[in-house]
Design a protein around this motif. Structure first.
Motif, PDB file in Angstrom:
ATOM      1  N   THR A  60     -13.733  24.089   3.635  1.00 32.70           N
ATOM      2  CA  THR A  60     -12.584  24.227   2.732  1.00 32.70           C
ATOM      3  C   THR A  60     -12.853  23.558   1.384  1.00 32.70           C
ATOM      4  O   THR A  60     -12.320  23.979   0.362  1.00 32.70           O
ATOM      5  CB  THR A  60     -11.305  23.627   3.352  1.00 32.70           C
ATOM      6  N   GLN A  61     -13.689  22.510   1.411  1.00 31.61           N
ATOM      7  CA  GLN A  61     -14.029  21.864   0.134  1.00 31.61           C
ATOM      8  C   GLN A  61     -15.013  22.720  -0.663  1.00 31.61           C
ATOM      9  O   GLN A  61     -14.946  22.788  -1.882  1.00 31.61           O
ATOM     10  CB  GLN A  61     -14.612  20.480   0.393  1.00 31.61           C
ATOM     11  N   LYS A  62     -15.929  23.372   0.086  1.00 28.63           N
ATOM     12  CA  LYS A  62     -16.919  24.207  -0.600  1.00 28.63           C
ATOM     13  C   LYS A  62     -16.299  25.502  -1.110  1.00 28.63           C
ATOM     14  O   LYS A  62     -16.705  26.032  -2.128  1.00 28.63           O
ATOM     15  CB  LYS A  62     -18.062  24.549   0.369  1.00 28.63           C
ATOM     16  N   GLN A  63     -15.342  26.031  -0.362  1.00 30.94           N
ATOM     17  CA  GLN A  63     -14.745  27.321  -0.735  1.00 30.94           C
ATOM     18  C   GLN A  63     -13.230  27.196  -0.839  1.00 30.94           C
ATOM     19  O   GLN A  63     -12.501  27.725   0.011  1.00 30.94           O
ATOM     20  CB  GLN A  63     -15.091  28.373   0.320  1.00 30.94           C
ATOM     21  N   PRO A  64     -12.743  26.513  -1.863  1.00 34.67           N
ATOM     22  CA  PRO A  64     -11.284  26.354  -1.964  1.00 34.67           C
ATOM     23  C   PRO A  64     -10.549  27.677  -2.062  1.00 34.67           C
ATOM     24  O   PRO A  64      -9.462  27.830  -1.526  1.00 34.67           O
ATOM     25  CB  PRO A  64     -11.102  25.508  -3.230  1.00 34.67           C
ATOM     26  N   TRP A  65     -11.155  28.677  -2.725  1.00 34.39           N
ATOM     27  CA  TRP A  65     -10.466  29.970  -2.879  1.00 34.39           C
ATOM     28  C   TRP A  65     -10.372  30.684  -1.537  1.00 34.39           C
ATOM     29  O   TRP A  65      -9.407  31.398  -1.271  1.00 34.39           O
ATOM     30  CB  TRP A  65     -11.161  30.840  -3.927  1.00 34.39           C
ATOM     31  N   GLY A  66     -11.394  30.471  -0.706  1.00 31.57           N
ATOM     32  CA  GLY A  66     -11.341  31.033   0.651  1.00 31.57           C
ATOM     33  C   GLY A  66     -10.208  30.407   1.430  1.00 31.57           C
ATOM     34  O   GLY A  66      -9.481  31.094   2.159  1.00 31.57           O
ATOM     35  N   LEU A  67     -10.045  29.090   1.251  1.00 31.26           N
ATOM     36  CA  LEU A  67      -8.938  28.389   1.927  1.00 31.26           C
ATOM     37  C   LEU A  67      -7.601  28.914   1.432  1.00 31.26           C
ATOM     38  O   LEU A  67      -6.715  29.223   2.227  1.00 31.26           O
ATOM     39  CB  LEU A  67      -9.048  26.882   1.674  1.00 31.26           C
ATOM     40  N   TYR A  68      -7.461  29.037   0.093  1.00 33.25           N
ATOM     41  CA  TYR A  68      -6.194  29.518  -0.467  1.00 33.25           C
ATOM     42  C   TYR A  68      -5.854  30.908   0.092  1.00 33.25           C
ATOM     43  O   TYR A  68      -4.709  31.186   0.435  1.00 33.25           O
ATOM     44  CB  TYR A  68      -6.239  29.575  -2.002  1.00 33.25           C
ATOM     45  N   ALA A  69      -6.889  31.770   0.153  1.00 39.67           N
ATOM     46  CA  ALA A  69      -6.661  33.140   0.636  1.00 39.67           C
ATOM     47  C   ALA A  69      -6.174  33.109   2.092  1.00 39.67           C
ATOM     48  O   ALA A  69      -5.222  33.818   2.446  1.00 39.67           O
ATOM     49  CB  ALA A  69      -7.929  33.960   0.506  1.00 39.67           C
ATOM     50  N   SER A  70      -6.823  32.280   2.908  1.00 39.92           N
ATOM     51  CA  SER A  70      -6.409  32.244   4.323  1.00 39.92           C
ATOM     52  C   SER A  70      -5.015  31.639   4.452  1.00 39.92           C
ATOM     53  O   SER A  70      -4.224  32.059   5.295  1.00 39.92           O
ATOM     54  CB  SER A  70      -7.431  31.476   5.167  1.00 39.92           C
ATOM     55  N   GLN A  71      -4.702  30.676   3.585  1.00 36.15           N
ATOM     56  CA  GLN A  71      -3.362  30.078   3.625  1.00 36.15           C
ATOM     57  C   GLN A  71      -2.298  31.102   3.220  1.00 36.15           C
ATOM     58  O   GLN A  71      -1.233  31.187   3.850  1.00 36.15           O
ATOM     59  CB  GLN A  71      -3.303  28.857   2.710  1.00 36.15           C
ATOM     60  N   VAL A  72      -2.606  31.885   2.182  1.00 35.94           N
ATOM     61  CA  VAL A  72      -1.651  32.910   1.744  1.00 35.94           C
ATOM     62  C   VAL A  72      -1.424  33.912   2.880  1.00 35.94           C
ATOM     63  O   VAL A  72      -0.283  34.305   3.166  1.00 35.94           O
ATOM     64  CB  VAL A  72      -2.164  33.626   0.467  1.00 35.94           C
ATOM     65  N   PHE A  73      -2.504  34.277   3.564  1.00 36.33           N
ATOM     66  CA  PHE A  73      -2.391  35.225   4.674  1.00 36.33           C
ATOM     67  C   PHE A  73      -1.443  34.680   5.755  1.00 36.33           C
ATOM     68  O   PHE A  73      -0.548  35.380   6.232  1.00 36.33           O
ATOM     69  CB  PHE A  73      -3.779  35.502   5.261  1.00 36.33           C
ATOM     70  N   VAL A  74      -1.650  33.421   6.120  1.00 39.15           N
ATOM     71  CA  VAL A  74      -0.811  32.810   7.170  1.00 39.15           C
ATOM     72  C   VAL A  74       0.640  32.700   6.703  1.00 39.15           C
ATOM     73  O   VAL A  74       1.571  32.996   7.460  1.00 39.15           O
ATOM     74  CB  VAL A  74      -1.364  31.407   7.561  1.00 39.15           C
ATOM     75  N   LEU A  75       0.820  32.302   5.446  1.00 37.22           N
ATOM     76  CA  LEU A  75       2.187  32.164   4.921  1.00 37.22           C
ATOM     77  C   LEU A  75       2.917  33.508   4.915  1.00 37.22           C
ATOM     78  O   LEU A  75       4.077  33.590   5.314  1.00 37.22           O
ATOM     79  CB  LEU A  75       2.155  31.595   3.497  1.00 37.22           C
ATOM     80  N   VAL A  76       2.204  34.561   4.486  1.00 35.90           N
ATOM     81  CA  VAL A  76       2.812  35.891   4.450  1.00 35.90           C
ATOM     82  C   VAL A  76       3.177  36.313   5.868  1.00 35.90           C
ATOM     83  O   VAL A  76       4.295  36.781   6.122  1.00 35.90           O
ATOM     84  CB  VAL A  76       1.852  36.922   3.808  1.00 35.90           C
ATOM     85  N   ARG A  77       2.283  36.095   6.785  1.00 38.61           N
ATOM     86  CA  ARG A  77       2.538  36.473   8.191  1.00 38.61           C
ATOM     87  C   ARG A  77       3.787  35.753   8.723  1.00 38.61           C
ATOM     88  O   ARG A  77       4.662  36.365   9.321  1.00 38.61           O
ATOM     89  CB  ARG A  77       1.290  36.117   9.014  1.00 38.61           C
ATOM     90  N   ASN A  78       3.845  34.461   8.482  1.00 37.36           N
ATOM     91  CA  ASN A  78       4.982  33.684   8.995  1.00 37.36           C
ATOM     92  C   ASN A  78       6.298  34.112   8.344  1.00 37.36           C
ATOM     93  O   ASN A  78       7.326  34.224   9.006  1.00 37.36           O
ATOM     94  CB  ASN A  78       4.770  32.188   8.750  1.00 37.36           C
ATOM     95  N   GLU A  79       6.263  34.349   7.024  1.00 37.43           N
ATOM     96  CA  GLU A  79       7.487  34.720   6.315  1.00 37.43           C
ATOM     97  C   GLU A  79       7.974  36.104   6.718  1.00 37.43           C
ATOM     98  O   GLU A  79       9.178  36.333   6.836  1.00 37.43           O
ATOM     99  CB  GLU A  79       7.265  34.682   4.795  1.00 37.43           C
ATOM    100  N   VAL A  80       7.025  37.029   6.901  1.00 32.55           N
ATOM    101  CA  VAL A  80       7.412  38.386   7.294  1.00 32.55           C
ATOM    102  C   VAL A  80       8.098  38.335   8.660  1.00 32.55           C
ATOM    103  O   VAL A  80       9.137  38.950   8.873  1.00 32.55           O
ATOM    104  CB  VAL A  80       6.187  39.326   7.315  1.00 32.55           C
ATOM    105  N   ARG A  81       7.531  37.560   9.583  1.00 34.82           N
ATOM    106  CA  ARG A  81       8.154  37.433  10.914  1.00 34.82           C
ATOM    107  C   ARG A  81       9.540  36.792  10.807  1.00 34.82           C
ATOM    108  O   ARG A  81      10.454  37.163  11.521  1.00 34.82           O
ATOM    109  CB  ARG A  81       7.267  36.578  11.823  1.00 34.82           C
ATOM    110  N   ARG A  82       9.655  35.833   9.924  1.00 34.75           N
ATOM    111  CA  ARG A  82      10.899  35.077   9.810  1.00 34.75           C
ATOM    112  C   ARG A  82      11.988  35.892   9.095  1.00 34.75           C
ATOM    113  O   ARG A  82      13.162  35.765   9.401  1.00 34.75           O
ATOM    114  CB  ARG A  82      10.633  33.786   9.017  1.00 34.75           C
ATOM    115  N   ASN A  83      11.573  36.713   8.136  1.00 35.79           N
ATOM    116  CA  ASN A  83      12.549  37.376   7.269  1.00 35.79           C
ATOM    117  C   ASN A  83      12.748  38.861   7.530  1.00 35.79           C
ATOM    118  O   ASN A  83      13.762  39.419   7.129  1.00 35.79           O
ATOM    119  CB  ASN A  83      12.155  37.193   5.798  1.00 35.79           C
ATOM    120  N   LEU A  84      11.769  39.502   8.148  1.00 38.24           N
ATOM    121  CA  LEU A  84      11.904  40.951   8.332  1.00 38.24           C
ATOM    122  C   LEU A  84      12.607  41.262   9.649  1.00 38.24           C
ATOM    123  O   LEU A  84      13.536  42.057   9.700  1.00 38.24           O
ATOM    124  CB  LEU A  84      10.522  41.615   8.283  1.00 38.24           C
ATOM    125  N   PHE A  85      12.151  40.598  10.710  1.00 39.85           N
ATOM    126  CA  PHE A  85      12.709  40.905  12.030  1.00 39.85           C
ATOM    127  C   PHE A  85      13.776  39.874  12.390  1.00 39.85           C
ATOM    128  O   PHE A  85      13.557  38.994  13.206  1.00 39.85           O
ATOM    129  CB  PHE A  85      11.593  40.915  13.081  1.00 39.85           C
TER     130      PHE A  85
END
Lengths: 291, 316
Positions: free
Chosen positions: A14-39
């Motif tokens: 995560t230190q070597k690839q911060p953008w990779g970390l950000y991308a994976s975090q965005v993916f998880v956040l989107v997944r969690n929010e969609v579950r929380r807000n869509l269904f």
């Protein structure tokens, strides 16, 4: 591998690839929010806003077979344009975005769960982007599906003439324009409501003020109109609707803006609002008792 | 690594909620081990914990956690686990999800996060109920699942706001054993608790708070020595209580020597415990009495708390 090694290894990448970390975090956040807000039952009124025109068109198709002649295609095209531009963009998407985007942060404050988002190694800017993308995905998915359904129901009943209008006439172009306008409306209104939820404890009142502004913006000079979402969407409409009502005489007709500039303008406007959201979220503190 | 990079440092920290004082001019540093925050309701314990974890920002002053500030969330929250007092959970989440998804936000892959989740659930004794919705958990289970989430990523700093609340005696003993083992592994464990006996037993140091101010801070016995207004109480169980009481009364530093009902013990109150212990040694060496046990009677958190903070507001 021990848990300690696992943690060291993850910290390393995560230190070597911060953008990779950000991308994976965005993916998880989107997944969690969609579950929380869509269904969720809380969104039933949004589903209702989405399906009302679809249901009306279904009933119309079932009971108005005598108007299914090629002669009526143009009239129905104008009806469809009104559904998309007046009902969906001005009303449905507006209120749905108000419900979905204001709930992304404000809802977590009400439910007292926002601190969980603040206690993980996620930059708050990433949190804003993740939640915004989730809201955009939810609203776009709902309304684009509805627009597609309306489009299908409008032309399906004309049979061969309808298919000819779609594939040989301007139908596909209009569909593309409707989908683009719908998506951009979700992006534009979404960013504004996200900011309002961070600025105000109760974003409903400023939301209604915004609705008033969107309605009267056309009577203001061109530069002021740039502060309304609909001013960017108007040049993208495939079917031009005449300006009607009492405000029509006050409407300031601005120079037509090329579609590319309108798209870029709206995206820049939304990015600017999201930057404001990032500044606001960095100042946000967890004081649930004050909510 | 400098000493400050191994400590949690509060440097002249104040926090105001509008005109309401949260904490004022707090300055101290914490080393590894268990530190207990003790004080009445509204004394500023939770404010202090929220400041350490960046949930609120100081009005003045600065806080460093192992050399990191709250402006470095990615680095900081790898080092810190916080079990808050907020008894709320993301709607619809199971115990497993509650731990797994935050670990994914840390950057762990699916398998790695699953492994750490399983490990944390086991440490908190929640494996059997992990797939159930948190909404159906008892208060003790909710407390334990929050604890599991806080320790899942093996943070070197663990902040626990009233972690023993709602736990039954067995779970409480298990939790305390867990805290002690974590402290032995070199972690910083910061606990706020109103169960003073248990805090006393496990704490390496205490921070006593009242009305937003730190009243005393340090190792319990050191803090007790500083409380000079209240003479220290020493309980001596011996063969000739009257003789010991009489000898003690001759000393200027002894303010009270009370013979207990069974006549086998004396409760001494002295301003100079060192001098009293010397006296006791002399008496024992002279063969006048036989001592069965000597124990300080009020160098625990409870007594210090009573002396320094009194009964204003009562303990949280």
């Amino acid at each position: 591998m021990s848990a300690r090694d696992l943690i060291t290894q993850t910290k390393g990448w995560t230190q070597k690839q911060p953008w990779g970390l950000y991308a994976s975090q965005v993916f998880v956040l989107v997944r969690n929010e969609v579950r929380r807000n869509l269904f969720t039952r809380r969104r039933l009124w949004v589903y209702l806003l989405v399906v009302i025109p679809v249901v009306i068109l279904l009933l119309h198709n079932a009971f108005a077979q005598n108007t299914a002649e090629a002669f009526y295609i143009e009239a129905d095209t104008r009806v469809l344009a009104r559904i998309v531009q007046l009902y969906y963009v001005r009303l449905g998407i507006f209120f749905a975005c108000m419900g979905i985007f204001t709930w992304l942060f404000r809802g977590e404050m009400v439910e007292r769960t926002l601190h969980y988002q603040f206690l993980v190694p996620v930059r708050r800017e990433v949190l804003v982007i993740g939640k915004f993308l989730a809201g955009t995905l939810i609203s776009t998915l709902l309304f684009e599906s509805a627009v597609l359904a309306c489009f299908y129901l409008t032309y399906e009943r004309f049979g061969v003439a309808g298919r000819s209008y779609i594939f040989d006439g301007p139908g596909l172009h209009q569909l593309g324009a409707y989908l683009l306008v719908t998506a951009l409306a979700c992006v534009g209104y979404g960013s504004v409501f996200l900011a309002l939820s961070l600025l105000f404890k109760n974003p409903i009142v400023p939301g209604l003020v915004l609705m008033g502004w969107e309605t009267i913006a056309p009577i203001f000079p061109a530069w002021a109109q740039r502060l309304s979402v609909t001013s960017y969407l108007r040049p993208l409409s495939a079917v031009t609707l005449p300006v009607e009502g009492r405000l029509a005489i006050f409407t300031v007709v601005t120079e037509p803006v090329p579609p590319v500039l309108a798209i870029l303008g709206l995206l820049c406007f939304s990015v600017a609002v999201l930057v404001l959201c990032c500044l606001l979220i960095n100042r946000t503190e967890i004081t649930y008792t004050a909510e | 690594m400098t000493s400050a990079n191994r400590q949690i440092v509060f440097d002249n920290v104040s926090k105001f909620y509008g005109e309401v004082l949260g904490v004022n001019r707090v300055s101290f540093s914490l080393d590894q081990g268990i530190t207990s925050l003790v004080g009445p309701n509204g004394s500023g314990k939770t404010t202090l914990m929220n400041l350490v974890t960046g949930l609120i920002k100081p009005t003045r002053g600065s806080i460093h956690v192992l050399g990191l500030t709250t402006r470095q969330p990615v680095e900081l929250f790898r080092q810190v686990g916080y079990c808050t007092q907020f008894d709320s959970f993301p709607p619809g989440s199971t115990g497993y999800d509650f731990i797994f998804w935050p670990l994914r936000l840390h950057g762990f892959g699916r398998e790695q996060a699953a492994r750490l989740t399983a490990e944390a659930l086991e440490r908190a004794g929640m494996t059997q109920v992990a797939r159930r919705k948190v909404a159906g958990y008892s208060k003790g289970m909710r407390q334990r699942i929050r604890l599991a989430q806080a320790i899942a990523h093996h943070p070197p700093v663990l902040v626990l706001d009233e972690p023993l609340n709602g736990l039954d005696p067995i779970a409480r003993a298990e939790a305390i054993a867990l805290f002690e083992s974590l402290a032995k592994q070199g972690m910083h464990v910061i606990i706020s608790s109103h169960i003073l006996e248990e805090v006393d037993r496990i704490s390496d140091r205490v921070v006593l708070m009242s009305s937003g101010y730190v009243v005393a801070e340090g190792q319990i016995r050191e803090v007790r020595k500083e409380v000079r207004d209240h003479p220290m109480q020493i309980l001596v169980s011996c063969s000739n209580a009257a003789r010991l009481a009489s000898a003690a009364f001759e000393q200027n530093h002894v303010v009270e020597a009370r013979i207990l009902n069974d006549s086998r013990g004396v409760l001494i109150r002295t301003r100079d415990p060192e001098q009293f212990y010397l006296l006791l040694n002399k008496i024992v060496c002279s063969g006048l009495i036989e001592v069965d046990a000597v124990a300080p009677a009020d160098d625990d958190v409870n007594s210090i708390y009573q002396y320094l903070i009194g009964s204003n507001g009562g303990p949280t």
